[in-house]
Design a protein around this motif. Structure first.
Motif, PDB file in Angstrom:
ATOM      1  N   THR A   1      32.705  52.144  57.386  1.00 15.99           N
ATOM      2  CA  THR A   1      32.059  51.797  58.652  1.00 15.99           C
ATOM      3  C   THR A   1      31.545  50.356  58.636  1.00 15.99           C
ATOM      4  OG1 THR A   1      29.918  52.642  57.867  1.00 15.99           O
ATOM      5  CG2 THR A   1      31.354  54.193  59.038  1.00 15.99           C
ATOM      6  N   GLN A   2      31.221  49.874  59.838  1.00 19.90           N
ATOM      7  CA  GLN A   2      30.625  48.546  60.027  1.00 19.90           C
ATOM      8  C   GLN A   2      31.454  47.437  59.381  1.00 19.90           C
ATOM      9  OE1 GLN A   2      27.750  47.405  61.795  1.00 19.90           O
ATOM     10  NE2 GLN A   2      28.145  49.392  62.744  1.00 19.90           N
ATOM     11  N   ALA A   3      32.772  47.483  59.617  1.00 19.27           N
ATOM     12  CA  ALA A   3      33.658  46.479  59.030  1.00 19.27           C
ATOM     13  C   ALA A   3      33.467  45.123  59.701  1.00 19.27           C
ATOM     14  CB  ALA A   3      35.113  46.929  59.164  1.00 19.27           C
ATOM     15  N   ALA A   4      33.213  44.114  58.882  1.00 17.54           N
ATOM     16  CA  ALA A   4      33.116  42.744  59.379  1.00 17.54           C
ATOM     17  C   ALA A   4      34.410  41.980  59.140  1.00 17.54           C
ATOM     18  CB  ALA A   4      31.948  42.014  58.709  1.00 17.54           C
ATOM     19  N   SER A   5      35.276  42.528  58.278  1.00 18.49           N
ATOM     20  CA  SER A   5      36.618  41.970  58.078  1.00 18.49           C
ATOM     21  C   SER A   5      37.491  43.061  57.485  1.00 18.49           C
ATOM     22  CB  SER A   5      36.602  40.746  57.160  1.00 18.49           C
ATOM     23  OG  SER A   5      36.285  41.121  55.830  1.00 18.49           O
ATOM     24  N   ILE A   6      38.802  42.966  57.735  1.00 26.30           N
ATOM     25  CA  ILE A   6      39.760  43.957  57.258  1.00 26.30           C
ATOM     26  C   ILE A   6      40.956  43.234  56.663  1.00 26.30           C
ATOM     27  CG2 ILE A   6      41.319  45.832  57.927  1.00 26.30           C
ATOM     28  CD1 ILE A   6      39.457  46.435  60.254  1.00 26.30           C
ATOM     29  N   GLU A   7      41.333  43.619  55.433  1.00 28.90           N
ATOM     30  CA  GLU A   7      42.521  43.080  54.789  1.00 28.90           C
ATOM     31  C   GLU A   7      43.386  44.229  54.301  1.00 28.90           C
ATOM     32  OE1 GLU A   7      41.598  40.311  51.733  1.00 28.90           O
ATOM     33  OE2 GLU A   7      40.388  39.004  53.039  1.00 28.90           O
ATOM     34  N   LEU A   8      44.696  44.122  54.517  1.00 31.29           N
ATOM     35  CA  LEU A   8      45.632  45.165  54.118  1.00 31.29           C
ATOM     36  C   LEU A   8      46.577  44.627  53.050  1.00 31.29           C
ATOM     37  CD1 LEU A   8      46.506  46.420  57.703  1.00 31.29           C
ATOM     38  CD2 LEU A   8      45.097  47.632  56.040  1.00 31.29           C
ATOM     39  N   ALA A   9      46.793  45.441  52.000  1.00 30.87           N
ATOM     40  CA  ALA A   9      47.727  45.037  50.950  1.00 30.87           C
ATOM     41  C   ALA A   9      48.045  46.227  50.060  1.00 30.87           C
ATOM     42  CB  ALA A   9      47.142  43.900  50.102  1.00 30.87           C
ATOM     43  N   ASP A  10      49.320  46.394  49.741  1.00 32.65           N
ATOM     44  CA  ASP A  10      49.757  47.389  48.757  1.00 32.65           C
ATOM     45  C   ASP A  10      49.241  48.792  49.050  1.00 32.65           C
ATOM     46  OD1 ASP A  10      51.026  45.315  47.323  1.00 32.65           O
ATOM     47  OD2 ASP A  10      49.147  44.840  46.284  1.00 32.65           O
ATOM     48  N   GLY A  11      49.348  49.211  50.313  1.00 32.98           N
ATOM     49  CA  GLY A  11      48.970  50.566  50.667  1.00 32.98           C
ATOM     50  C   GLY A  11      47.481  50.834  50.662  1.00 32.98           C
ATOM     51  N   SER A  12      46.673  49.794  50.728  1.00 32.22           N
ATOM     52  CA  SER A  12      45.231  49.971  50.743  1.00 32.22           C
ATOM     53  C   SER A  12      44.599  49.021  51.757  1.00 32.22           C
ATOM     54  CB  SER A  12      44.636  49.719  49.354  1.00 32.22           C
ATOM     55  OG  SER A  12      44.793  48.359  48.984  1.00 32.22           O
ATOM     56  N   VAL A  13      43.340  49.279  52.088  1.00 32.72           N
ATOM     57  CA  VAL A  13      42.585  48.416  52.993  1.00 32.72           C
ATOM     58  C   VAL A  13      41.316  47.970  52.276  1.00 32.72           C
ATOM     59  CG1 VAL A  13      41.454  50.430  54.060  1.00 32.72           C
ATOM     60  CG2 VAL A  13      41.459  48.227  55.258  1.00 32.72           C
TER      61      VAL A  13
ATOM     62  N   GLY B   1      23.049  42.498  53.227  1.00 33.50           N
ATOM     63  CA  GLY B   1      24.108  41.502  53.319  1.00 33.50           C
ATOM     64  C   GLY B   1      25.455  42.140  53.576  1.00 33.50           C
ATOM     65  N   TYR B   2      26.360  42.092  52.584  1.00 37.73           N
ATOM     66  CA  TYR B   2      27.690  42.652  52.736  1.00 37.73           C
ATOM     67  C   TYR B   2      28.116  43.397  51.478  1.00 37.73           C
ATOM     68  CZ  TYR B   2      28.201  39.627  56.823  1.00 37.73           C
ATOM     69  OH  TYR B   2      28.027  39.031  58.036  1.00 37.73           O
ATOM     70  N   ASP B   3      28.853  44.463  51.676  1.00 40.73           N
ATOM     71  CA  ASP B   3      29.531  45.177  50.593  1.00 40.73           C
ATOM     72  C   ASP B   3      31.029  45.019  50.794  1.00 40.73           C
ATOM     73  OD1 ASP B   3      27.259  46.095  49.371  1.00 40.73           O
ATOM     74  OD2 ASP B   3      27.297  48.065  50.342  1.00 40.73           O
ATOM     75  N   THR B   4      31.784  45.053  49.724  1.00 39.75           N
ATOM     76  CA  THR B   4      33.239  45.063  49.803  1.00 39.75           C
ATOM     77  C   THR B   4      33.732  46.416  49.324  1.00 39.75           C
ATOM     78  OG1 THR B   4      33.387  42.669  49.431  1.00 39.75           O
ATOM     79  CG2 THR B   4      35.378  43.975  49.060  1.00 39.75           C
ATOM     80  N   VAL B   5      34.485  47.093  50.163  1.00 37.07           N
ATOM     81  CA  VAL B   5      34.962  48.447  49.874  1.00 37.07           C
ATOM     82  C   VAL B   5      36.487  48.461  49.983  1.00 37.07           C
ATOM     83  CG1 VAL B   5      34.862  50.879  50.506  1.00 37.07           C
ATOM     84  CG2 VAL B   5      32.836  49.441  50.786  1.00 37.07           C
ATOM     85  N   LYS B   6      37.146  49.050  48.986  1.00 36.65           N
ATOM     86  CA  LYS B   6      38.599  49.200  49.017  1.00 36.65           C
ATOM     87  C   LYS B   6      38.942  50.670  49.082  1.00 36.65           C
ATOM     88  CE  LYS B   6      42.817  47.777  46.592  1.00 36.65           C
ATOM     89  NZ  LYS B   6      43.363  47.039  45.419  1.00 36.65           N
ATOM     90  N   ALA B   7      39.852  51.038  49.974  1.00 39.24           N
ATOM     91  CA  ALA B   7      40.242  52.437  50.139  1.00 39.24           C
ATOM     92  C   ALA B   7      41.745  52.517  50.342  1.00 39.24           C
ATOM     93  CB  ALA B   7      39.526  53.063  51.330  1.00 39.24           C
ATOM     94  N   GLN B   8      42.313  53.632  49.926  1.00 35.79           N
ATOM     95  CA  GLN B   8      43.743  53.858  50.108  1.00 35.79           C
ATOM     96  C   GLN B   8      44.033  54.265  51.556  1.00 35.79           C
ATOM     97  OE1 GLN B   8      44.693  52.323  46.985  1.00 35.79           O
ATOM     98  NE2 GLN B   8      46.431  53.570  47.673  1.00 35.79           N
TER      99      GLN B   8
END
Length: 224
Positions: free
Chosen positions: A143-155, A164-171
């Motif tokens: 939730t609350q995405a401030a940016s989205i990057e896609l690569a190798d079947g994951s986001v 501040g900000y967290d970075t979360v990677k999910a399949q």
């Protein structure tokens, strides 16, 4: 890449909001429009299509009366390629869980890689729909995405938090709700507005989704 965006029609911001004394639901008989927070989700999808994944198909998904066709057209004009519109009187008055069940049933019919939502609904100020849909689909949710990057079947999502900000990677597949700070939604030009009506627009009922009407009417707190 196949992206679905769950959108909602809400009363126009200038309209006076009131609750019907009999049904205890928000009165929606006046001027309505596309939920402004959903426009950020559409813009995020369009930027993905314009950037790293040009072969992306963007599908607009909504549960709303047939009269919401104008709001669906607005979403298509902003960049959607096609739409799925669940229009069924039996769904009127669905609560959050009922609405999520209907949206999830529509999404399950197809294999979407990424499902986007705006951060909240402008009428109910509800933030939880993304989590409900993800739970029913049994996929990750960010939730609350401030940016989205896609690569190798994951986001990979940079999300806003109090510190501040967290970075979360999910399949993938994954459900992501975007912050209203993620982008500035574009206003579609006239040709896009006119062309929206010619894009594929599927209208389905609860029965066609295999849903018993009683499931959609879980409670009586309004169609949130």
């Amino acid at each position: 890449m196949r992206i679905a965006i769950c959108v909602k029609e809400v009363p126009d911001p200038t309209a006076v909001k009131r609750i019907d004394d009999g049904s205890h639901r928000l009165v929606r008989s006046g001027e309505n429009t596309l939920n402004p927070y959903d426009r950020h989700a559409i813009e995020a999808a369009v930027q993905i299509k314009e950037g790293p994944a040009p072969d992306t198909e963007i599908t607009i998904v909504t549960m709303a009366p047939e009269s919401a066709g104008r709001s669906v057209d607005r979403a298509l004009a902003q960049g959607g390629d096609r739409s799925i519109h669940i229009a069924d009187e039996a769904a009127a008055g669905s609560d959050l869980l009922g609405t999520a069940r209907v949206l999830a049933a529509a999404l399950k019919r197809e294999s979407f890689d990424l499902i986007l939502l705006g951060q909240q609904a402008a009428d109910s100020e509800c933030y939880v729909m993304a989590g409900l849909v993800a739970e029913l689909l049994e996929v990750p949710c960010v939730t609350q995405a401030a940016s989205i990057e896609l690569a190798d079947g994951s986001v990979t999502v940079k999300r806003q938090v109090e510190t501040g900000y967290d970075t979360v990677k999910a399949q993938l597949p994954c459900v992501v709700s975007v912050s209203d700070a993620i982008n500035d939604p574009r206003y579609p030009p006239l040709p896009a507005i006119m062309g929206a009506k010619r894009k594929p627009h599927e209208v389905v009922t609860l029965a066609e989704l295999g849903i018993d009407a009683g499931i959609a009417l879980v409670g009586n707190i309004g169609r949130l």
